[in-house]
Design a protein around this motif. Structure first.
Motif, PDB file in Angstrom:
ATOM      1  N   GLY A 197     -20.711 -37.541 -18.899  1.00 48.98           N
ATOM      2  CA  GLY A 197     -20.167 -36.396 -18.823  1.00 48.98           C
ATOM      3  C   GLY A 197     -20.992 -35.207 -19.451  1.00 48.98           C
ATOM      4  O   GLY A 197     -21.188 -34.142 -18.625  1.00 48.98           O
ATOM      5  N   ILE A 198     -21.395 -35.171 -20.691  1.00 47.54           N
ATOM      6  CA  ILE A 198     -21.979 -34.402 -21.093  1.00 47.54           C
ATOM      7  C   ILE A 198     -23.171 -34.280 -20.978  1.00 47.54           C
ATOM      8  O   ILE A 198     -23.962 -33.138 -20.608  1.00 47.54           O
ATOM      9  N   PHE A 199     -24.076 -35.379 -20.574  1.00 46.66           N
ATOM     10  CA  PHE A 199     -25.275 -35.560 -19.920  1.00 46.66           C
ATOM     11  C   PHE A 199     -25.445 -34.714 -18.387  1.00 46.66           C
ATOM     12  O   PHE A 199     -26.394 -33.831 -18.345  1.00 46.66           O
ATOM     13  N   GLN A 200     -24.324 -34.949 -17.699  1.00 45.76           N
ATOM     14  CA  GLN A 200     -24.234 -34.158 -16.511  1.00 45.76           C
ATOM     15  C   GLN A 200     -24.179 -32.731 -16.695  1.00 45.76           C
ATOM     16  O   GLN A 200     -24.585 -31.990 -15.890  1.00 45.76           O
ATOM     17  N   LYS A 201     -23.335 -32.339 -17.561  1.00 43.79           N
ATOM     18  CA  LYS A 201     -23.096 -30.687 -17.940  1.00 43.79           C
ATOM     19  C   LYS A 201     -24.221 -30.197 -18.322  1.00 43.79           C
ATOM     20  O   LYS A 201     -24.569 -29.053 -17.922  1.00 43.79           O
ATOM     21  N   ILE A 202     -25.256 -30.861 -19.248  1.00 46.73           N
ATOM     22  CA  ILE A 202     -26.453 -29.988 -19.587  1.00 46.73           C
ATOM     23  C   ILE A 202     -27.544 -30.030 -18.809  1.00 46.73           C
ATOM     24  O   ILE A 202     -28.492 -29.463 -19.001  1.00 46.73           O
ATOM     25  N   ALA A 203     -27.376 -31.108 -17.814  1.00 45.82           N
ATOM     26  CA  ALA A 203     -28.631 -31.043 -16.880  1.00 45.82           C
ATOM     27  C   ALA A 203     -29.751 -31.166 -17.072  1.00 45.82           C
ATOM     28  O   ALA A 203     -30.652 -30.199 -16.832  1.00 45.82           O
ATOM     29  N   LEU A 204     -29.873 -31.792 -18.169  1.00 43.85           N
ATOM     30  CA  LEU A 204     -31.311 -32.145 -18.727  1.00 43.85           C
ATOM     31  C   LEU A 204     -32.013 -33.488 -18.495  1.00 43.85           C
ATOM     32  O   LEU A 204     -32.982 -33.930 -19.094  1.00 43.85           O
ATOM     33  N   GLY A 205     -31.297 -34.331 -17.564  1.00 42.17           N
ATOM     34  CA  GLY A 205     -31.675 -35.673 -17.247  1.00 42.17           C
ATOM     35  C   GLY A 205     -30.618 -36.743 -17.967  1.00 42.17           C
ATOM     36  O   GLY A 205     -29.892 -36.296 -18.952  1.00 42.17           O
ATOM     37  N   LEU A 235     -12.956 -47.080 -16.142  1.00 47.64           N
ATOM     38  CA  LEU A 235     -12.645 -46.057 -17.402  1.00 47.64           C
ATOM     39  C   LEU A 235     -14.066 -45.182 -17.570  1.00 47.64           C
ATOM     40  O   LEU A 235     -13.860 -43.984 -17.727  1.00 47.64           O
ATOM     41  N   THR A 236     -15.022 -45.502 -16.966  1.00 50.23           N
ATOM     42  CA  THR A 236     -16.461 -44.991 -17.368  1.00 50.23           C
ATOM     43  C   THR A 236     -16.467 -43.728 -16.624  1.00 50.23           C
ATOM     44  O   THR A 236     -16.544 -42.555 -17.126  1.00 50.23           O
ATOM     45  N   GLY A 237     -16.172 -43.791 -15.137  1.00 49.07           N
ATOM     46  CA  GLY A 237     -16.273 -42.729 -14.236  1.00 49.07           C
ATOM     47  C   GLY A 237     -15.165 -41.491 -14.575  1.00 49.07           C
ATOM     48  O   GLY A 237     -15.490 -40.535 -14.499  1.00 49.07           O
ATOM     49  N   VAL A 238     -13.988 -42.039 -15.009  1.00 48.52           N
ATOM     50  CA  VAL A 238     -12.862 -40.985 -15.189  1.00 48.52           C
ATOM     51  C   VAL A 238     -13.290 -40.328 -16.550  1.00 48.52           C
ATOM     52  O   VAL A 238     -13.030 -39.426 -16.693  1.00 48.52           O
ATOM     53  N   ALA A 239     -13.837 -41.056 -17.581  1.00 48.82           N
ATOM     54  CA  ALA A 239     -14.079 -40.470 -18.596  1.00 48.82           C
ATOM     55  C   ALA A 239     -15.155 -39.379 -18.651  1.00 48.82           C
ATOM     56  O   ALA A 239     -15.119 -38.407 -18.967  1.00 48.82           O
ATOM     57  N   ALA A 240     -16.131 -39.786 -17.733  1.00 47.68           N
ATOM     58  CA  ALA A 240     -17.409 -38.952 -17.393  1.00 47.68           C
ATOM     59  C   ALA A 240     -16.824 -37.727 -16.696  1.00 47.68           C
ATOM     60  O   ALA A 240     -17.242 -36.657 -17.215  1.00 47.68           O
TER      61      ALA A 240
END
Length: 216
Positions: free
Chosen positions: A23-31, A83-88
């Motif tokens: 989820g953090i990677f998706q938020k920062i949008a740097l790959g 759990l992975t997708g929900v946590a993301a």
């Protein structure tokens, strides 16, 4: 606390940490990491959420694993599915609330910290040894069961395929993708030796031990 319970707690904790890091990677949008890149690309074209397509695609892969090499499936495999997708998604929504418009410097800082977070979560999950993720199982099956190539070659091949598909489906491919591909391994090994194994077995038991995803 007995050893089996400790392994289960480590597995679930590691999965939740890895999901949050996605989820953090998706938020920062740097790959993102390769499999996240692939899942995000599919979710983009279907106008759906990451968690929905993570569960769908992981379930499809697990059906194949169950048919051909079911010994790779364990407690952690099923927990990862749910759990992975929900946590993301939960972490992404939390960061949208906390940091609606982060600066480039903040995004870079979050990326650096997040590589360590994902490495720590991965170390906990691997050392628990209660099954592998569906994505890990693909490369393991190709290398160990069908002898197509070494595990490293098989994993690089699956990573390249995922990144390629994700790129053409408008997923984030950037410096974060490169960093996870080249730097996560050493960090995972460090957390394995100095944190995860000591948690499970004692303060000094992790020295000089090598780990990778294992069978259940």
């Amino acid at each position: 606390m007995n050893r089996e319970m400790k392994r289960r707690i480590m597995a679930v904790g590691g999965i939740l940490i890895c999901g949050a890091s996605v989820g953090i990677f998706q938020k920062i949008a740097l790959g993102t990491d390769p499999f996240t890149c692939f899942v995000t690309g599919i979710a983009n074209i279907c106008h759906s959420t990451y968690s929905t397509w993570f569960m769908i695609l992981t379930a499809v892969i697990l059906v194949g694993v169950a048919v051909f090499q079911r010994h790779y499936i364990g407690f952690a495999t099923l927990m990862s599915l749910f759990l992975t997708g929900v946590a993301a998604d939960a972490m992404h929504e939390f960061l949208d609330f906390l940091l609606p418009d982060p600066t480039f410097g903040m995004r870079c800082l979050l990326m650096a910290v997040n590589v360590l977070i994902m490495s720590f979560g991965s170390a906990l999950y691997y050392v628990a040894s209660l099954g592998v993720s569906a994505y890990d199982a693909v490369a393991l099956m190709a290398s160990e069961c069908y002898s197509l190539a070494s595990f490293r070659v098989c994993r690089v091949t699956t990573d390249i395929c995922c990144v390629t598909v994700g790129f053409f489906l408008a997923a984030d491919v950037g410096i974060g993708t490169v960093i996870t591909a080249f730097f996560m391994g050493p960090f995972v090994q460090w957390f394995t030796e100095h944190v995860a194994i000591p948690i499970l077995d004692g303060r000094c038991s992790g020295r000089n031990q090598q780990f990778r995803p294992s069978k259940a």
